[in-house]
Design a protein around this motif. Structure first.
Motif, short mmCIF file in Angstrom:
data_model
loop_
_atom_site.label_atom_id
_atom_site.label_comp_id
_atom_site.label_asym_id
_atom_site.label_seq_id
_atom_site.Cartn_x
_atom_site.Cartn_y
_atom_site.Cartn_z
N CYS A 50 -10.86 -42.40 8.13
CA CYS A 50 -10.71 -43.84 7.77
C CYS A 50 -11.03 -44.92 8.17
O CYS A 50 -11.74 -44.72 9.29
CB CYS A 50 -8.98 -43.69 8.23
SG CYS A 50 -8.02 -44.96 7.84
N ILE A 51 -10.95 -45.91 7.27
CA ILE A 51 -11.62 -47.20 8.03
C ILE A 51 -10.63 -48.11 7.35
O ILE A 51 -10.21 -48.23 6.24
CB ILE A 51 -12.99 -47.30 7.11
CG1 ILE A 51 -13.75 -48.52 7.63
CG2 ILE A 51 -12.98 -47.50 5.78
CD1 ILE A 51 -15.14 -48.59 7.71
N GLY A 52 -10.48 -49.37 8.35
CA GLY A 52 -9.54 -50.25 8.16
C GLY A 52 -10.28 -51.87 7.63
O GLY A 52 -11.54 -51.67 7.72
N PRO A 53 -9.67 -52.65 7.54
CA PRO A 53 -10.44 -54.06 7.22
C PRO A 53 -11.01 -54.64 8.30
O PRO A 53 -12.06 -55.44 8.09
CB PRO A 53 -9.01 -55.01 6.88
CG PRO A 53 -8.15 -54.14 6.53
CD PRO A 53 -8.37 -52.67 7.17
N THR A 54 -10.76 -54.18 9.53
CA THR A 54 -11.58 -54.78 10.59
C THR A 54 -12.94 -53.75 10.87
O THR A 54 -13.75 -54.32 11.78
CB THR A 54 -10.86 -54.23 12.10
OG1 THR A 54 -10.75 -53.10 12.25
CG2 THR A 54 -9.50 -54.91 12.21
N GLY A 55 -13.24 -52.79 10.05
CA GLY A 55 -14.28 -52.03 10.17
C GLY A 55 -14.29 -50.96 11.12
O GLY A 55 -15.22 -50.22 11.09
N VAL A 56 -13.19 -50.72 11.92
CA VAL A 56 -12.98 -49.75 12.70
C VAL A 56 -12.94 -48.27 11.90
O VAL A 56 -11.98 -48.18 11.22
CB VAL A 56 -12.09 -49.78 13.70
CG1 VAL A 56 -11.81 -48.77 14.83
CG2 VAL A 56 -12.23 -50.93 14.84
N ALA A 57 -13.80 -47.40 12.23
CA ALA A 57 -13.46 -46.12 11.56
C ALA A 57 -13.17 -45.01 12.47
O ALA A 57 -13.49 -44.94 13.60
CB ALA A 57 -15.16 -45.61 10.91
N ILE A 58 -12.27 -44.09 11.78
CA ILE A 58 -11.66 -43.04 12.83
C ILE A 58 -12.07 -41.74 11.79
O ILE A 58 -11.93 -41.58 10.79
CB ILE A 58 -10.29 -43.33 12.88
CG1 ILE A 58 -9.99 -44.55 13.63
CG2 ILE A 58 -9.56 -41.93 13.47
CD1 ILE A 58 -8.41 -44.57 13.69
N ASN A 59 -12.54 -40.58 12.64
CA ASN A 59 -12.90 -39.12 12.10
C ASN A 59 -11.49 -38.44 12.44
O ASN A 59 -11.31 -38.25 13.81
CB ASN A 59 -14.12 -38.63 12.24
CG ASN A 59 -15.32 -39.53 11.87
OD1 ASN A 59 -15.26 -39.93 10.69
ND2 ASN A 59 -16.02 -39.97 12.87
N TYR A 60 -11.17 -37.43 11.53
CA TYR A 60 -10.10 -36.63 12.01
C TYR A 60 -10.35 -34.99 12.20
O TYR A 60 -9.60 -34.38 12.67
CB TYR A 60 -9.03 -36.95 10.94
CG TYR A 60 -8.23 -38.09 10.92
CD1 TYR A 60 -7.56 -38.48 11.83
CD2 TYR A 60 -8.52 -39.05 9.80
CE1 TYR A 60 -6.86 -39.74 11.83
CE2 TYR A 60 -7.91 -40.43 9.81
CZ TYR A 60 -7.02 -40.75 10.94
OH TYR A 60 -6.59 -41.95 10.82
N ILE A 61 -11.40 -34.78 11.60
CA ILE A 61 -11.86 -33.48 11.56
C ILE A 61 -13.16 -33.06 12.29
O ILE A 61 -14.14 -33.50 12.01
CB ILE A 61 -11.89 -32.76 10.22
CG1 ILE A 61 -10.74 -32.93 9.25
CG2 ILE A 61 -12.32 -31.46 10.37
CD1 ILE A 61 -11.09 -32.67 7.77
N ASP A 62 -12.95 -32.50 13.53
CA ASP A 62 -14.06 -31.98 14.52
C ASP A 62 -15.32 -31.53 13.75
O ASP A 62 -16.53 -31.63 14.09
CB ASP A 62 -13.56 -31.34 15.57
CG ASP A 62 -12.80 -32.18 16.47
OD1 ASP A 62 -12.08 -31.55 17.36
OD2 ASP A 62 -12.82 -33.15 16.50
N SER A 63 -14.99 -30.49 12.74
CA SER A 63 -16.01 -29.92 11.94
C SER A 63 -16.94 -30.77 11.35
O SER A 63 -18.18 -30.25 11.03
CB SER A 63 -15.35 -28.82 11.14
OG SER A 63 -14.66 -29.31 10.00
N VAL A 64 -16.48 -31.88 10.92
CA VAL A 64 -17.28 -32.88 10.03
C VAL A 64 -18.06 -33.97 10.50
O VAL A 64 -18.86 -34.79 10.42
CB VAL A 64 -16.60 -33.22 8.80
CG1 VAL A 64 -16.04 -32.29 7.97
CG2 VAL A 64 -15.71 -34.46 9.42
N LYS A 65 -17.64 -34.11 12.09
CA LYS A 65 -18.22 -35.38 12.92
C LYS A 65 -19.84 -35.19 13.17
O LYS A 65 -20.21 -33.91 13.18
CB LYS A 65 -17.52 -35.19 14.29
CG LYS A 65 -16.12 -35.81 14.12
CD LYS A 65 -15.31 -35.75 15.71
CE LYS A 65 -13.92 -36.18 15.63
NZ LYS A 65 -13.24 -36.24 16.69
#
Length: 124
Positions: A50-65
């Motif tokens: 996920c990425i928000g208007p602030t530009g901060v991105a979050i990854n949820y699945i460890d296998s794809v990090k």
């Protein structure tokens, strides 16, 4: 009403790379919070990043990090998902979703706007 669309899915050999794109009429990634989901055959839809208007991105699945990177291209009004070192288990339909809230979420119910999905198939 915002209408999203994904593009870029393809048939790729293991180890290959792919870039899928989310666009839409009236879609401004510097205004909407945008997430990528995927759904493999026989599996539930799962949140990837996920990425928000602030530009901060979050990854949820460890296998794809380290292999999947979400980003915004505000000049083109798109959200991108760069996929590297593809594995057969990455085979799925990939969806983008958006809402006007400022928070990121890995729950499908949090998002009001969805695309129809683009197919990514990883096979030798």
């Amino acid at each position: 009403q915002l209408h999203l669309a994904e593009s870029g899915g393809d048939l790729v050999h293991p180890g290959g790379s792919l870039n899928v794109t989310c666009t839409g009429s009236g879609f401004r990634p510097n205004f909407y919070t945008t997430a990528w989901f995927r759904q493999a055959p026989g599996k539930e839809r799962e949140g990837i990043a996920c990425i928000g208007p602030t530009g901060v991105a979050i990854n949820y699945i460890d296998s794809v990090k380290g292999r999947f990177t979400i980003s915004r291209d505000d000049a083109k009004d798109t959200v991108l998902l760069q996929i590297d070192s593809l594995k057969p288990d990455d085979t799925a339909t990939y969806y983008c979703a958006a809402h006007v809230e400022l928070f990121c979420s890995s729950r499908t119910s949090s998002y009001k706007y969805w695309g129809q999905g683009t197919q990514v198939t990883v096979s030798s």
